[in-house]
Write a protein that holds these residues in place. Structure first.
Motif, PDB file in Angstrom:
ATOM      1  N   LEU B  20       0.834  -1.217   0.000  1.00 26.91           N
ATOM      2  CA  LEU B  20       0.000   0.000   0.000  1.00 26.91           C
ATOM      3  C   LEU B  20       0.862   1.258   0.000  1.00 26.91           C
ATOM      4  CD1 LEU B  20      -2.772  -1.096   2.502  1.00 26.91           C
ATOM      5  CD2 LEU B  20      -3.106  -0.561   0.081  1.00 26.91           C
ATOM      6  N   ALA B  21       1.992   1.204   0.678  1.00 25.30           N
ATOM      7  CA  ALA B  21       2.876   2.377   0.712  1.00 25.30           C
ATOM      8  C   ALA B  21       3.502   2.640  -0.655  1.00 25.30           C
ATOM      9  CB  ALA B  21       3.972   2.177   1.763  1.00 25.30           C
ATOM     10  N   GLY B  31      -8.705   0.140  -2.026  1.00 24.40           N
ATOM     11  CA  GLY B  31      -9.423   1.305  -1.504  1.00 24.40           C
ATOM     12  C   GLY B  31      -8.876   1.774  -0.172  1.00 24.40           C
ATOM     13  N   GLN B  32      -7.571   1.540   0.030  1.00 24.07           N
ATOM     14  CA  GLN B  32      -6.941   1.915   1.303  1.00 24.07           C
ATOM     15  C   GLN B  32      -5.627   2.642   1.051  1.00 24.07           C
ATOM     16  OE1 GLN B  32      -6.531  -1.881   3.351  1.00 24.07           O
ATOM     17  NE2 GLN B  32      -8.431  -1.507   4.475  1.00 24.07           N
ATOM     18  N   THR B  33      -5.224   3.469   2.012  1.00 24.83           N
ATOM     19  CA  THR B  33      -3.901   4.089   1.950  1.00 24.83           C
ATOM     20  C   THR B  33      -3.371   4.286   3.369  1.00 24.83           C
ATOM     21  OG1 THR B  33      -2.574   5.834   0.918  1.00 24.83           O
ATOM     22  CG2 THR B  33      -4.666   6.521   1.929  1.00 24.83           C
ATOM     23  N   LEU B  34      -2.145   4.801   3.446  1.00 24.52           N
ATOM     24  CA  LEU B  34      -1.507   5.052   4.737  1.00 24.52           C
ATOM     25  C   LEU B  34      -1.390   6.549   4.974  1.00 24.52           C
ATOM     26  CD1 LEU B  34       1.405   2.442   4.542  1.00 24.52           C
ATOM     27  CD2 LEU B  34      -0.614   2.329   6.021  1.00 24.52           C
ATOM     28  N   ILE B 103      -9.729   4.894   1.718  1.00 28.90           N
ATOM     29  CA  ILE B 103      -9.681   6.121   0.901  1.00 28.90           C
ATOM     30  C   ILE B 103     -11.103   6.668   0.804  1.00 28.90           C
ATOM     31  CG2 ILE B 103      -9.308   7.025  -1.425  1.00 28.90           C
ATOM     32  CD1 ILE B 103      -7.012   5.010  -1.703  1.00 28.90           C
ATOM     33  N   PRO B 104     -11.308   7.917   1.263  1.00 26.69           N
ATOM     34  CA  PRO B 104     -12.666   8.461   1.244  1.00 26.69           C
ATOM     35  C   PRO B 104     -13.076   8.887  -0.174  1.00 26.69           C
ATOM     36  CG  PRO B 104     -11.144  10.081   2.123  1.00 26.69           C
ATOM     37  CD  PRO B 104     -10.330   8.851   1.846  1.00 26.69           C
ATOM     38  N   GLN B 105     -14.339   8.888  -0.404  1.00 27.84           N
ATOM     39  CA  GLN B 105     -14.872   9.344  -1.693  1.00 27.84           C
ATOM     40  C   GLN B 105     -15.808  10.510  -1.442  1.00 27.84           C
ATOM     41  OE1 GLN B 105     -14.109   8.458  -4.682  1.00 27.84           O
ATOM     42  NE2 GLN B 105     -12.877   6.631  -4.288  1.00 27.84           N
ATOM     43  N   LEU B 106     -15.347  11.728  -1.732  1.00 26.78           N
ATOM     44  CA  LEU B 106     -16.239  12.881  -1.665  1.00 26.78           C
ATOM     45  C   LEU B 106     -16.860  13.056  -3.050  1.00 26.78           C
ATOM     46  CD1 LEU B 106     -13.999  15.386   0.317  1.00 26.78           C
ATOM     47  CD2 LEU B 106     -15.857  13.978   1.199  1.00 26.78           C
ATOM     48  N   THR B 107     -18.145  13.280  -3.098  1.00 27.97           N
ATOM     49  CA  THR B 107     -18.827  13.381  -4.389  1.00 27.97           C
ATOM     50  C   THR B 107     -18.684  14.787  -4.960  1.00 27.97           C
ATOM     51  OG1 THR B 107     -20.405  11.777  -3.563  1.00 27.97           O
ATOM     52  CG2 THR B 107     -21.017  12.976  -5.560  1.00 27.97           C
ATOM     53  N   ALA B 108     -18.160  14.866  -6.171  1.00 31.47           N
ATOM     54  CA  ALA B 108     -18.043  16.165  -6.844  1.00 31.47           C
ATOM     55  C   ALA B 108     -19.434  16.622  -7.267  1.00 31.47           C
ATOM     56  CB  ALA B 108     -17.148  16.032  -8.067  1.00 31.47           C
ATOM     57  N   ASP B 150      -0.775   9.545  -8.462  1.00 34.28           N
ATOM     58  CA  ASP B 150      -1.865   9.171  -7.565  1.00 34.28           C
ATOM     59  C   ASP B 150      -2.045  10.194  -6.432  1.00 34.28           C
ATOM     60  OD1 ASP B 150      -3.491   7.840  -5.734  1.00 34.28           O
ATOM     61  OD2 ASP B 150      -1.996   6.305  -5.258  1.00 34.28           O
ATOM     62  N   ALA B 151      -3.258  10.688  -6.262  1.00 36.12           N
ATOM     63  CA  ALA B 151      -3.532  11.685  -5.214  1.00 36.12           C
ATOM     64  C   ALA B 151      -3.479  11.103  -3.806  1.00 36.12           C
ATOM     65  CB  ALA B 151      -4.896  12.321  -5.445  1.00 36.12           C
ATOM     66  N   TRP B 152      -3.480   9.764  -3.701  1.00 34.39           N
ATOM     67  CA  TRP B 152      -3.565   9.115  -2.388  1.00 34.39           C
ATOM     68  C   TRP B 152      -2.265   8.452  -1.974  1.00 34.39           C
ATOM     69  CZ3 TRP B 152      -7.606  10.654   0.265  1.00 34.39           C
ATOM     70  CH2 TRP B 152      -8.687  11.158  -0.460  1.00 34.39           C
ATOM     71  N   SER B 153      -1.188   8.757  -2.656  1.00 33.54           N
ATOM     72  CA  SER B 153       0.113   8.224  -2.236  1.00 33.54           C
ATOM     73  C   SER B 153       0.555   8.948  -0.968  1.00 33.54           C
ATOM     74  CB  SER B 153       1.147   8.428  -3.342  1.00 33.54           C
ATOM     75  OG  SER B 153       1.435   9.811  -3.494  1.00 33.54           O
TER      76      SER B 153
END
Lengths: 261, 261
Positions: B20-21, B31-34, B103-108, B150-153
């Motif tokens: 994941l890292a 669907g996960q990150t650190l 990883i959260p999902q905010l709706t645009a 990736d925005a979630w790295s």
């Protein structure tokens, strides 16, 4: 092209180059630094002339680097094994050319109309980016506090993309003294100041920006004419606490640029 | 506090955390990150609740980390030898705490009034900074091209300082389709466009910003309503060629913020 091939880490020339790559005190005392890549070297040469020395790695150079090397045949050139070359560069260099150069000294105007003062900026890439933004905005002099990272390190030069060659930079400056001397309006970016956008920036203007984590020191804020804040928006999902120093600098400097257009 | 002490690199939990890292595909499929550090973890928890797992290094944690750990005693916690812990963090972590999170999902919004579209941004720290700036400026949706980092790295999260938790982000977006769909005025930052400062940005606005080195692709520029340029100054000593992408984003986004105030 003839060059000297150095293969030992104990070679005195290599040891000296390594010191210059790693050590700001060495760069300062020698008045020299290393430029990484064709773009930076050409930007330097456009104003300051030839490098002291060219350093290339073993193996194939890029087309751009080869072209540049061919125009510099009079300059002492050394070739290093790839791993030794890599020790001298801040990142894996795509172009494969380094130049040893004298650190240029551009004279700051005595009464700049547009100044940027930076306190305690630690990240050399950030500092380089801010210098690049300052050059683009028309800043006439940048003052760096003693605790700022070195503007002439390989990483700061890389971030600056040539800004260091067109922008007078005063290092190890006493920002409080510079603020006292500044002939115009000085603005410290801080929390809870007046809005940036409420300021008339058409006169001589200095912005003071602090370290990202800690912000400006109280004494520095007090020495500026005014504290200003960049207005931020809170979304339905919440807000970030602050801007990074590079973004804050870009917004302030280009608001002055816009007003002065 | 009770925790599981893992000391082998062959441990399946450690191997999964390391994936994941290091690997954006793994983050996406799981669907996960650190999250690294107290600040990010607290920012996440403010909206999205508890992490899946807490990871701490052997030895003494900071006061902040210890305080946070004490509030999370119900969450599975693992302790790692310092060197194994370090393999999971983008930088030497001062706080010594990591959290495994969904990883959260905010709706645009379907018709955002303020959008940022980013093409081919490669540096995760830069991307994070731009997201942070966008959140501060009130951007309602960010669209990242498939070729963006990736925005979630961990590095992008570190640069974002919580921006990812308050800003709807659409990854692997088709920017040309999004530009076609955008209900408002879209502006591609490019060379030789109209001045940013000549634009009326008080209506729904989208800015499109490209990769630093190469700029935007021609097709993307063509899909925007207009090309704009940030005016730059040439000093007596010369000029820089361009702004970096993060500075350009800050200047454009906050010019819209200023006009909409």
């Amino acid at each position: 092209m003839s060059f000297k091939h150095i293969i030992s880490r104990d070679n005195s020339v290599f040891k000296q180059l390594k010191k210059l790559a790693d050590n700001s005190r060495e760069r300062r005392s020698e008045g020299q630094t290393l430029l990484d890549g064709v773009h930076l070297i050409e930007a330097y040469m456009a104003t300051f002339g030839e490098p002291v020395m060219i350093i290339i790695p073993e193996g194939k150079s890029s087309i751009e680097a080869t072209g540049l090397i061919q125009t510099l045949t009079e300059i002492p050139t050394i070739m290093l094994p790839t791993l030794m070359f890599a020790e001298l560069t801040p990142v894996a260099s795509a172009t494969g050319i380094l130049a040893l150069v004298k650190i240029p000294q551009l004279t700051a105007p005595e009464q700049p109309k547009f100044a940027l003062m930076l306190e305690d900026i630690q990240d050399p890439g950030n500092l380089g980016s801010m210098l690049r933004t300052a050059a683009a905005a028309g800043v006439e002099a940048v003052y760096l506090s003693t605790s700022c990272t070195d503007a002439w390190s390989p990483k700061a030069l890389r971030g600056g993309q040539g800004a260091q060659f067109v922008l007078p930079i005063v290092e190890r400056a006493n920002l409080i003294a510079e603020l006292d001397n500044f002939n115009g309006n000085s603005y410290a970016t801080a929390m809870h100041g007046e809005s940036l956008y409420a300021q008339d920036l058409t006169q001589a203007t200095a912005f003071v920006i602090g370290n990202e984590g800690a912000g400006l020191r109280k004494q520095t804020i007090a020495a500026a004419d005014k504290s200003i804040t960049i207005p931020m928006t809170e979304s339905q999902f919440g807000s970030v606490e602050s801007l990074n120093a590079g973004a804050a600098a870009a917004i302030c400097l280009f608001e002055r640029k816009r007003q002065a257009l």
